[in-house]
Structure formats: structure tokens, C-alpha cells
Write a protein that holds these residues in place. Sequence first.
Motif: not given
Lengths: 114, 114
Positions: A35-37, A48, A33, A43-45
Motif C-alpha cells: 500500500y502507498q499512504q 496484491q 500487499y 492507504p491505497k493498494l
Amino acid sequence: EAGVAQSPRYKIIEKRQSVAFWCNPISGHATLYWYQQILGQGPKLLIQFQNNGVVDDSQLPKDRFSAERLKGVDSTLKIQPAKLEDSAVYLCASSPRGSGNTIYFGEGSWLTVV
Amino acid sequence: DQQVKQNSPSLSVQEGRISILNCDYTNSMFDYFLWYKKYPAEGPTFLISISSIKDKNEDGRFTVFLNKSAKHLSLHIVPSQPGDSAVYFCAASALNQAGTALIFGKGTTLSVSS
């Protein structure tokens, strides 16, 4: 057991430039995965992968972000061109099959766009 | 629309007392819930999880409670220690859906004073 490895740890670029982040998941983990935080958020996916196939990229801004996972192991996330709002931590994570969706994160790649 | 909500941005507790962190969710398809802990400049680390077939899971000082009818879960830390000071993220997923990545709340910053 080695954890999820990410590089670079820190990157500062100017807007409209490009940047690439690399991730090596935990050995044997089929799912990877990105993710962007953003500061102050969870965290936002972004995307995947299951082996080298994309399972979910519905939240990836495809006009500027791209990701690949060749050979089902390492992965690269690219941003081109970068915008100021892309300043965030980019977290790579992986999980084995049958883990009940427990995922294991790397330390993150911190991006500042100026 | 946030599917996982942590409505308290911060919590302060004295050492030795109980810390209670709360989380609400809106998606009734979620059936697996996790708590992650994050120190500054590090990636989130897995703390404890619970599936929807249970209403309690305990691991040492950490206990997670799930109330499915209220779509609410909580993390109890007893006794709290200064080393527990970190950001805690609640996360959820639906195991039976494709693209089973975790959806995170915004986090609660816990400060434990000695």
C-alpha cells in the motif's frame, strides 16, 4: 509471532533516482500487499500477491513501479525513476487464508523524494 | 471516486467520555468492514471488524455498528482514554471478489484529553 518486517524504515532520494523496499510477511501468510499512504490520505493498494502470483495490480503505476514476490515469501517494491509525488509511506501487509480479509501491516518505509 | 468516506478529519473528546467515529461507503458489494488504529511513525494496527451479516460487534471498550441500508458504520469507544489518541481508519472489502484487498477511508484523528 513475528510481525511483518520492512526495510529500510526511512529513505531520502533525489527525483529520477531509484529506490527499493523489502518486505518479509508473517510466516505462513499466503497473501501479501503493498500500500502507498500519502500524508493526510488513507492507504491505497498498489499490488496484491497470492503466493507468488499477482492478484491485483490495477493501481500500480507500471511505468515506474515494479514489484515481485519470488518463492511466495519475501517481496520487493521498486520505484524507478522516482518523482516528487512518490513521497509517501510504503506499507507492506499480509494476511492468512480464511482471515476474513483482516490484514496485518508492517511499520512502513518512509520515502522522501527531493 | 472515494468508496469509503470518513467525513470528519478530527475529533476531540475528554477522557472517560464516549468517542464516536463515523464512516460511510458507496459500494453495495462490500461485505466486510474493519477499523484500524495508527500511531505516528507506526503501521496501522487492526482494531475490530464486522461482517455484513451482523449489525454490531463488541470487543471490550470498542463496539462497531453497521447500518447496511444507510451504508454507514460507526466505531464507539467507551470510556475513551488518552492512549486512544491516534488516527482511525475505516476499511472495507468484498469477500467474494477476486483481489479482496481493503479499501481505506482518509482517517479521523482522535484526541482524548485528560
